[in-house]
Write a protein that holds these residues in place. Structure first.
Motif, PDB file in Angstrom:
ATOM      1  N   ALA A   9     -18.370  -3.066  -6.766  1.00 23.64           N
ATOM      2  CA  ALA A   9     -17.931  -3.111  -5.376  1.00 23.64           C
ATOM      3  C   ALA A   9     -18.242  -1.809  -4.648  1.00 23.64           C
ATOM      4  O   ALA A   9     -18.042  -1.711  -3.442  1.00 23.64           O
ATOM      5  CB  ALA A   9     -16.432  -3.402  -5.319  1.00 23.64           C
ATOM      6  N   ASP A  10     -18.764  -0.831  -5.369  1.00 20.37           N
ATOM      7  CA  ASP A  10     -18.968   0.509  -4.801  1.00 20.37           C
ATOM      8  C   ASP A  10     -20.367   0.749  -4.262  1.00 20.37           C
ATOM      9  O   ASP A  10     -20.645   1.835  -3.764  1.00 20.37           O
ATOM     10  CB  ASP A  10     -18.642   1.571  -5.856  1.00 20.37           C
ATOM     11  CG  ASP A  10     -19.594   1.515  -7.039  1.00 20.37           C
ATOM     12  OD1 ASP A  10     -19.861   0.399  -7.544  1.00 20.37           O
ATOM     13  OD2 ASP A  10     -20.068   2.580  -7.474  1.00 20.37           O
ATOM     14  N   GLU A  56     -20.589   2.160 -12.229  1.00 20.21           N
ATOM     15  CA  GLU A  56     -21.419   1.859 -13.388  1.00 20.21           C
ATOM     16  C   GLU A  56     -20.684   2.142 -14.695  1.00 20.21           C
ATOM     17  O   GLU A  56     -20.759   1.355 -15.639  1.00 20.21           O
ATOM     18  CB  GLU A  56     -22.705   2.678 -13.301  1.00 20.21           C
ATOM     19  CG  GLU A  56     -23.669   2.435 -14.426  1.00 20.21           C
ATOM     20  CD  GLU A  56     -24.945   3.237 -14.265  1.00 20.21           C
ATOM     21  OE1 GLU A  56     -25.287   3.949 -15.234  1.00 20.21           O
ATOM     22  OE2 GLU A  56     -25.586   3.160 -13.202  1.00 20.21           O
ATOM     23  N   SER A  57     -19.975   3.254 -14.760  1.00 18.78           N
ATOM     24  CA  SER A  57     -19.292   3.612 -16.009  1.00 18.78           C
ATOM     25  C   SER A  57     -18.255   2.560 -16.385  1.00 18.78           C
ATOM     26  O   SER A  57     -18.085   2.250 -17.577  1.00 18.78           O
ATOM     27  CB  SER A  57     -18.654   4.992 -15.906  1.00 18.78           C
ATOM     28  OG  SER A  57     -17.666   5.017 -14.906  1.00 18.78           O
ATOM     29  N   ALA A  74     -23.891  -9.418 -20.826  1.00 19.75           N
ATOM     30  CA  ALA A  74     -25.183  -9.007 -20.279  1.00 19.75           C
ATOM     31  C   ALA A  74     -24.959  -8.064 -19.110  1.00 19.75           C
ATOM     32  O   ALA A  74     -24.164  -8.350 -18.219  1.00 19.75           O
ATOM     33  CB  ALA A  74     -25.977 -10.225 -19.814  1.00 19.75           C
ATOM     34  N   VAL A  75     -25.657  -6.943 -19.130  1.00 15.36           N
ATOM     35  CA  VAL A  75     -25.658  -5.980 -18.039  1.00 15.36           C
ATOM     36  C   VAL A  75     -26.907  -6.234 -17.204  1.00 15.36           C
ATOM     37  O   VAL A  75     -28.001  -6.377 -17.749  1.00 15.36           O
ATOM     38  CB  VAL A  75     -25.652  -4.530 -18.574  1.00 15.36           C
ATOM     39  CG1 VAL A  75     -25.811  -3.529 -17.438  1.00 15.36           C
ATOM     40  CG2 VAL A  75     -24.382  -4.255 -19.370  1.00 15.36           C
ATOM     41  N   VAL A  76     -26.738  -6.284 -15.883  1.00 16.53           N
ATOM     42  CA  VAL A  76     -27.861  -6.539 -14.973  1.00 16.53           C
ATOM     43  C   VAL A  76     -28.244  -5.251 -14.253  1.00 16.53           C
ATOM     44  O   VAL A  76     -27.378  -4.540 -13.734  1.00 16.53           O
ATOM     45  CB  VAL A  76     -27.487  -7.631 -13.940  1.00 16.53           C
ATOM     46  CG1 VAL A  76     -28.589  -7.806 -12.909  1.00 16.53           C
ATOM     47  CG2 VAL A  76     -27.188  -8.938 -14.636  1.00 16.53           C
ATOM     48  N   VAL A  89     -27.529  -0.491 -11.839  1.00 22.11           N
ATOM     49  CA  VAL A  89     -26.675  -1.433 -12.572  1.00 22.11           C
ATOM     50  C   VAL A  89     -25.766  -2.103 -11.560  1.00 22.11           C
ATOM     51  O   VAL A  89     -25.055  -1.429 -10.801  1.00 22.11           O
ATOM     52  CB  VAL A  89     -25.864  -0.714 -13.662  1.00 22.11           C
ATOM     53  CG1 VAL A  89     -24.884  -1.662 -14.329  1.00 22.11           C
ATOM     54  CG2 VAL A  89     -26.806  -0.100 -14.693  1.00 22.11           C
ATOM     55  N   THR A  90     -25.795  -3.450 -11.526  1.00 23.25           N
ATOM     56  CA  THR A  90     -25.072  -4.189 -10.488  1.00 23.25           C
ATOM     57  C   THR A  90     -23.938  -5.063 -11.007  1.00 23.25           C
ATOM     58  O   THR A  90     -22.963  -5.276 -10.297  1.00 23.25           O
ATOM     59  CB  THR A  90     -26.031  -5.102  -9.712  1.00 23.25           C
ATOM     60  OG1 THR A  90     -26.666  -6.004 -10.629  1.00 23.25           O
ATOM     61  CG2 THR A  90     -27.073  -4.285  -8.957  1.00 23.25           C
ATOM     62  N   ALA A  91     -24.096  -5.617 -12.204  1.00 23.35           N
ATOM     63  CA  ALA A  91     -23.127  -6.607 -12.679  1.00 23.35           C
ATOM     64  C   ALA A  91     -23.132  -6.692 -14.196  1.00 23.35           C
ATOM     65  O   ALA A  91     -24.079  -6.274 -14.861  1.00 23.35           O
ATOM     66  CB  ALA A  91     -23.432  -7.981 -12.084  1.00 23.35           C
ATOM     67  N   LEU A  92     -22.058  -7.275 -14.699  1.00 22.88           N
ATOM     68  CA  LEU A  92     -21.881  -7.518 -16.129  1.00 22.88           C
ATOM     69  C   LEU A  92     -21.247  -8.888 -16.301  1.00 22.88           C
ATOM     70  O   LEU A  92     -20.279  -9.210 -15.614  1.00 22.88           O
ATOM     71  CB  LEU A  92     -20.939  -6.467 -16.728  1.00 22.88           C
ATOM     72  CG  LEU A  92     -20.327  -6.783 -18.098  1.00 22.88           C
ATOM     73  CD1 LEU A  92     -21.370  -6.645 -19.196  1.00 22.88           C
ATOM     74  CD2 LEU A  92     -19.137  -5.889 -18.365  1.00 22.88           C
ATOM     75  N   ALA A  93     -21.785  -9.682 -17.188  1.00 23.12           N
ATOM     76  CA  ALA A  93     -21.129 -10.933 -17.574  1.00 23.12           C
ATOM     77  C   ALA A  93     -20.503 -10.737 -18.941  1.00 23.12           C
ATOM     78  O   ALA A  93     -21.114 -10.144 -19.839  1.00 23.12           O
ATOM     79  CB  ALA A  93     -22.120 -12.087 -17.619  1.00 23.12           C
TER      80      ALA A  93
END
Length: 112
Positions: A9-10, A56-57, A74-76, A89-93
């Motif tokens: 969100a940042d 990201e962290s 999964a990291v995108v 880095v935008t998202a993680l599932a």
């Protein structure tokens, strides 16, 4: 069964960019899931939730927790063609997996 997608969100992604990154994360984690888990998740309605992270962290901490719990994840990273710098880095599932296990990792996060 459940999958949680955590988006940053940042970084000020637009709605379309956010939707694309969430979709990338969901599909990437699904593809790394075993056949039986995929079948169970699909048969139970493919429950998903989209949550917020503030950096990201935080995504990498959650990814580490998912790894320790044995959950697919999964990291995108964005390709950088539109709004973001390449490699952002935008998202993680997290998941699909058993709902209680996914919630142990992501249950304290706010809805996006």
């Amino acid at each position: 069964m459940k999958q949680a997608i955590v988006a940053r969100a940042d970084i000020g992604m637009g709605e379309g960019k956010l939707a694309a990154q969430v979709a990338h994360a969901s599909l990437s984690a699904y593809e790394d899931t075993g056949r039986q888990v995929r079948k169970s998740w699909k048969g139970s309605g493919q429950k998903k939730v989209v949550l917020k992270a503030n950096g990201e962290s935080e995504l990498f901490e959650l990814a580490d927790a998912a790894e320790r719990a044995g959950l697919p994840h999964a990291v995108v990273r964005d390709a950088g063609h539109t709004q973001l710098e390449p490699g952002t880095v935008t998202a993680l599932a997290v998941g699909p997996g058993k709902e209680d296990v996914v919630d142990r990792i992501t249950g304290d996060l706010s809805l996006y």
